[in-house]
Design a protein around this motif. Structure first.
Motif, PDB file in Angstrom:
ATOM      1  N   ASN A  28     -18.560  -1.267  11.969  1.00  0.00           N
ATOM      2  CA  ASN A  28     -18.712  -1.858  13.302  1.00  0.00           C
ATOM      3  C   ASN A  28     -18.321  -3.323  13.318  1.00  0.00           C
ATOM      4  N   ASN A  29     -18.640  -4.061  12.255  1.00  0.00           N
ATOM      5  CA  ASN A  29     -18.256  -5.469  12.186  1.00  0.00           C
ATOM      6  C   ASN A  29     -16.738  -5.625  12.144  1.00  0.00           C
ATOM      7  N   LYS A  30     -16.065  -4.775  11.382  1.00  0.00           N
ATOM      8  CA  LYS A  30     -14.599  -4.842  11.322  1.00  0.00           C
ATOM      9  C   LYS A  30     -13.991  -4.487  12.671  1.00  0.00           C
ATOM     10  N   ARG A  31     -14.560  -3.494  13.342  1.00  0.00           N
ATOM     11  CA  ARG A  31     -14.076  -3.102  14.659  1.00  0.00           C
ATOM     12  C   ARG A  31     -14.277  -4.249  15.650  1.00  0.00           C
ATOM     13  N   SER A  32     -15.427  -4.896  15.585  1.00  0.00           N
ATOM     14  CA  SER A  32     -15.707  -6.023  16.477  1.00  0.00           C
ATOM     15  C   SER A  32     -14.754  -7.184  16.209  1.00  0.00           C
ATOM     16  N   GLU A  33     -14.566  -7.520  14.941  1.00  0.00           N
ATOM     17  CA  GLU A  33     -13.662  -8.616  14.593  1.00  0.00           C
ATOM     18  C   GLU A  33     -12.244  -8.333  15.092  1.00  0.00           C
ATOM     19  N   LYS A  34     -11.806  -7.102  14.953  1.00  0.00           N
ATOM     20  CA  LYS A  34     -10.474  -6.732  15.412  1.00  0.00           C
ATOM     21  C   LYS A  34     -10.373  -6.874  16.932  1.00  0.00           C
ATOM     22  N   ARG A  35     -11.389  -6.422  17.650  1.00  0.00           N
ATOM     23  CA  ARG A  35     -11.372  -6.506  19.119  1.00  0.00           C
ATOM     24  C   ARG A  35     -11.404  -7.955  19.570  1.00  0.00           C
ATOM     25  N   TYR A  36     -12.217  -8.796  18.937  1.00  0.00           N
ATOM     26  CA  TYR A  36     -12.285 -10.203  19.327  1.00  0.00           C
ATOM     27  C   TYR A  36     -10.953 -10.903  19.053  1.00  0.00           C
ATOM     28  N   ALA A  37     -10.262 -10.515  17.991  1.00  0.00           N
ATOM     29  CA  ALA A  37      -8.934 -11.074  17.713  1.00  0.00           C
ATOM     30  C   ALA A  37      -7.935 -10.646  18.795  1.00  0.00           C
ATOM     31  N   GLU A  38      -8.039  -9.396  19.256  1.00  0.00           N
ATOM     32  CA  GLU A  38      -7.168  -8.922  20.340  1.00  0.00           C
ATOM     33  C   GLU A  38      -7.440  -9.694  21.632  1.00  0.00           C
ATOM     34  N   ILE A  39      -8.716  -9.897  21.935  1.00  0.00           N
ATOM     35  CA  ILE A  39      -9.078 -10.631  23.151  1.00  0.00           C
ATOM     36  C   ILE A  39      -8.561 -12.058  23.069  1.00  0.00           C
ATOM     37  N   ARG A  40      -8.754 -12.686  21.915  1.00  0.00           N
ATOM     38  CA  ARG A  40      -8.274 -14.063  21.713  1.00  0.00           C
ATOM     39  C   ARG A  40      -6.758 -14.136  21.911  1.00  0.00           C
ATOM     40  N   GLU A  41      -6.025 -13.162  21.393  1.00  0.00           N
ATOM     41  CA  GLU A  41      -4.568 -13.147  21.538  1.00  0.00           C
ATOM     42  C   GLU A  41      -4.173 -12.970  23.008  1.00  0.00           C
ATOM     43  N   ASN A  42      -4.883 -12.111  23.736  1.00  0.00           N
ATOM     44  CA  ASN A  42      -4.617 -11.927  25.168  1.00  0.00           C
ATOM     45  C   ASN A  42      -4.837 -13.226  25.933  1.00  0.00           C
ATOM     46  N   VAL A  43      -5.945 -13.899  25.629  1.00  0.00           N
ATOM     47  CA  VAL A  43      -6.254 -15.172  26.291  1.00  0.00           C
ATOM     48  C   VAL A  43      -5.202 -16.211  25.921  1.00  0.00           C
ATOM     49  N   LYS A  44      -4.797 -16.237  24.661  1.00  0.00           N
ATOM     50  CA  LYS A  44      -3.777 -17.195  24.199  1.00  0.00           C
ATOM     51  C   LYS A  44      -2.484 -17.025  24.999  1.00  0.00           C
ATOM     52  N   LYS A  45      -2.044 -15.787  25.183  1.00  0.00           N
ATOM     53  CA  LYS A  45      -0.823 -15.536  25.953  1.00  0.00           C
ATOM     54  C   LYS A  45      -0.973 -16.031  27.386  1.00  0.00           C
ATOM     55  N   GLY A  46      -2.133 -15.757  28.005  1.00  0.00           N
ATOM     56  CA  GLY A  46      -2.372 -16.214  29.370  1.00  0.00           C
ATOM     57  C   GLY A  46      -2.411 -17.724  29.479  1.00  0.00           C
ATOM     58  N   VAL A  47      -3.052 -18.384  28.522  1.00  0.00           N
ATOM     59  CA  VAL A  47      -3.155 -19.845  28.527  1.00  0.00           C
ATOM     60  C   VAL A  47      -1.771 -20.472  28.360  1.00  0.00           C
ATOM     61  N   GLU A  48      -0.986 -19.963  27.426  1.00  0.00           N
ATOM     62  CA  GLU A  48       0.341 -20.536  27.202  1.00  0.00           C
ATOM     63  C   GLU A  48       1.253 -20.285  28.407  1.00  0.00           C
TER      64      GLU A  48
END
Length: 138
Positions: A28-48
């Protein structure tokens, strides 16, 4: 004799149970870390994307520098203005949504010219149901 066998069987069952729990927590921790990295990448694209629209002549800096000019916004701003889809912020549980706080600082070589010789720096902080990064502000 029966008491010893019972104790051994109970000890084995307890070890198996704890092993199963530890395994599930790690998965579950690995799944959560992966999802948070995906969310961060989505936000990064929107911010840029937003930075390129608001500051077309500026470069996006990789290293965050403290500057005199800055602003901030959250993921609601990115969703409202079309830079991000709400479902891209869906948390690990599949029901709640994460929020992002974005701190943006701008550097202008000439304070009167906001389109040339300038850099924009940003930092993203996430807050989800069971996760909050240091630096996140509501």
């Amino acid at each position: 004799m029966r008491k010893n066998i019972f104790k051994v069987v109970m000890a084995i069952l307890i070890i198996i149970l704890f092993s199963f729990i530890i395994y599930n927590v790690r998965v579950n921790n690995k799944r959560s870390e992966k999802r948070y990295a995906e969310i961060r990448e989505n936000v990064k694209k929107g911010v840029e994307w937003n930075i390129r629209v608001q500051h077309p002549g500026c470069t996006i800096g990789k290293e965050f520098k403290e500057t005199t000019m800055g602003t901030s916004y959250n993921s609601a701003f990115l969703v409202k203005n079309g830079y991000l889809k709400k479902d891209e912020l869906l948390d690990v549980d599949g029901k709640s949504y994460c929020d992002a706080y974005v701190d943006i600082n701008e550097y202008y070589e000439d304070p009167l010219d906001h389109q040339h010789n300038c850099e924009v720096y940003y930092k993203i902080y996430l807050k989800c149901k069971g996760y909050k990064e240091k630096g996140y502000r509501a």
